[in-house]
Design an enzyme around this catalytic site. Sequence first.
Site, mmCIF file in Angstrom:
data_model
loop_
_atom_site.group_PDB
_atom_site.id
_atom_site.type_symbol
_atom_site.label_atom_id
_atom_site.label_comp_id
_atom_site.label_asym_id
_atom_site.label_seq_id
_atom_site.Cartn_x
_atom_site.Cartn_y
_atom_site.Cartn_z
ATOM 1 N N ASN A 127 29.758 42.060 41.661
ATOM 2 C CA ASN A 127 29.496 40.930 40.770
ATOM 3 C C ASN A 127 30.754 40.381 40.075
ATOM 4 O OD1 ASN A 127 29.869 43.006 39.002
ATOM 5 N ND2 ASN A 127 27.987 42.694 37.855
ATOM 6 N N CYS A 128 31.931 40.819 40.471
ATOM 7 C CA CYS A 128 33.191 40.330 39.906
ATOM 8 C C CYS A 128 33.511 38.966 40.529
ATOM 9 C CB CYS A 128 34.297 41.334 40.216
ATOM 10 S SG CYS A 128 35.974 40.748 39.899
ATOM 11 N N ASP A 129 33.839 37.978 39.712
ATOM 12 C CA ASP A 129 34.123 36.634 40.210
ATOM 13 C C ASP A 129 35.301 36.599 41.179
ATOM 14 O OD1 ASP A 129 32.004 35.528 38.812
ATOM 15 O OD2 ASP A 129 33.245 34.913 37.113
ATOM 16 N N MET A 174 36.288 39.030 43.074
ATOM 17 C CA MET A 174 35.808 39.644 44.315
ATOM 18 C C MET A 174 35.033 38.630 45.141
ATOM 19 S SD MET A 174 36.736 42.784 44.735
ATOM 20 C CE MET A 174 35.768 42.893 46.208
ATOM 21 N N LYS A 175 34.165 37.870 44.486
ATOM 22 C CA LYS A 175 33.372 36.876 45.197
ATOM 23 C C LYS A 175 34.281 35.869 45.905
ATOM 24 C CE LYS A 175 29.384 37.245 42.136
ATOM 25 N NZ LYS A 175 28.604 36.600 41.082
#
Length: 114
Positions: free
Chosen positions: A9-11, A13-14
């Site tokens: 859920n890390c931005d 990472m996305k």
Amino acid sequence: MLTIYGIKNCDTMKKALKWLTDAGIDYHFHDYKKEGVPADKLDAWLDELGWEAVINRRGTTWRKLDESTREAMDNDTAKAVILDNPSIIKRPLLDTGSERVLGFKADDYEARLK
């Protein structure tokens, strides 16, 4: 195959996962929250990159550590802290097999992976 380590859920990472998918690059995603931190790889990361690079000192997990732990930080202390708090690792950590890359910048990924 590439392995990218982080938290789903890390931005950042996305963005990295989307970039890899859009570029058609196969990868394995290793989620610290579900799979934990691979202790055998952690030693190599700390030796290669140093705790100063591996630990995200701008995040809330770092700020929540007591001051004495932060001041005494070295590779051994970092390993213990990381195993207890995987979210303290700078994300993403991309393992190409020949090098480890911390963080995500599209231009950097482009230069390294294409």
